[in-house]
Design an enzyme around this catalytic site. Structure first.
Site: not given
Ligand code: NAI
Length: 247
Positions: A64, A142, A155, A157, A159
């Site tokens: 992305v 977040s 992170y 900043a 979000k």
């Molecule tokens: P995760 O790490 O399980 O999944 C994130 C996915 O994004 C992974 O499959 C990864 O390969 C992909 N990714 C990473 N860099 C990328 C890039 N440059 N281009 C395309 N894909 C890329 O994380 P999760 O927990 O599912 O988080 C999803 C979203 O929710 C994120 O934006 C995270 O910051 C946000 N979030 C998560 C929270 C949590 O408690 N798990 C809390 C608040 C926000």
């Protein structure tokens, strides 16, 4: 079938919250574009499960934060699916560290994927949504973008930046029938949070009025509402889903 006839692109959807969103949207009749920078095999498995259940979609792997790849991917998706109705900017990374030890490259990397990635996708897809005169954009912020978190200045900043970006783009795109909202999850059980030290997890748990972490499917339910016709009058909002951790 709240999303029948729609096409949804969800970034970072090979696992975690993105995967749950893809599965939920597909169950409501949307064609789904599963996209990620890693875990192509997992993305293909999810697509196979969607197809086995009678749904449809495609896998499109890209980073992305790479402008050229984003533009090429959006063109491929439009050529294959004919339209994009829903964009979920979900891809995100963490590179935690206390300020005094936080390396410049870890600051840049987190801003680049979380914030710049959201900008690049929104720009590429909204061009098409404007012509279509309809669309739904959902950005993943977040709770820490609002309350801060020691060890996550980069992170939080990024979000918090997503919140400002969401509100500005909501204002720009509203007259074209495109809504833009952000989801601000608290502590959701995924690989991202499983990586946190147990002591950190425990201290968060003590601060959560509902007394538990959430499952990715609960975030997917909120994303479904924001993507649906029923949310037509909701734009520029940041919706928390955090068990009361931040009010
Ligand atoms: P995760 O790490 O399980 O999944 C994130 C996915 O994004 C992974 O499959 C990864 O390969 C992909 N990714 C990473 N860099 C990328 C890039 N440059 N281009 C395309 N894909 C890329 O994380 P999760 O927990 O599912 O988080 C999803 C979203 O929710 C994120 O934006 C995270 O910051 C946000 N979030 C998560 C929270 C949590 O408690 N798990 C809390 C608040 C926000």
């Amino acid at each position: 079938m709240r999303l029948s006839g729609k096409v949804a692109l969800v970034t970072g959807s090979a696992r975690g919250i993105g995967k749950a969103i893809v599965e939920r949207f597909a169950a409501e009749g949307s064609a789904v574009v599963i996209s990620d920078v890693a875990n192509e095999a997992a993305a293909r498995e999810t697509l196979a499960a969607v197809e086995a259940a009678g749904g449809k979609g495609m896998v499109e792997m890209f980073d992305v934060s790479d402008a050229a790849r984003v533009d090429a991917a959006v063109k491929n998706i439009l050529a294959a699916q004919g339209r994009i109705d829903i964009l979920v900017n979900n891809a995100g990374i963490t590179r935690d560290g206390l300020l005094m030890r936080l390396a410049e490259e870890d600051f840049d990397a987190v801003l680049k994927v979380n914030l710049k990635g959201t900008f690049l996708l929104t720009k590429a897809v909204s061009r098409h949504m404007i012509k279509q005169r309809s669309g739904r954009i959902i950005n993943m912020s977040s709770v820490v973008g609002m309350m801060g978190n020691a060890g996550q200045s980069n992170y939080s900043a990024a979000k918090a930046g997503i919140v400002g970006f969401t509100k500005s783009t909501a204002r720009e795109l509203a007259s074209r029938g495109v809504t833009v909202n952000a989801i601000a999850p608290g502590f959701i059980k995924t690989a991202m949070t499983d990586g946190l030290p147990e002591a950190v997890q425990k201290s968060f748990l003590e601060q959560i009025p509902l007394g538990r972490f959430a499952m990715p499917e609960e975030v997917a339910e909120l994303a479904l509402f924001l993507a649906s016709e029923g949310a037509g009058y909701v734009t520029g909002q940041v919706i928390g889903i955090n068990g009361g951790l931040y009010m």
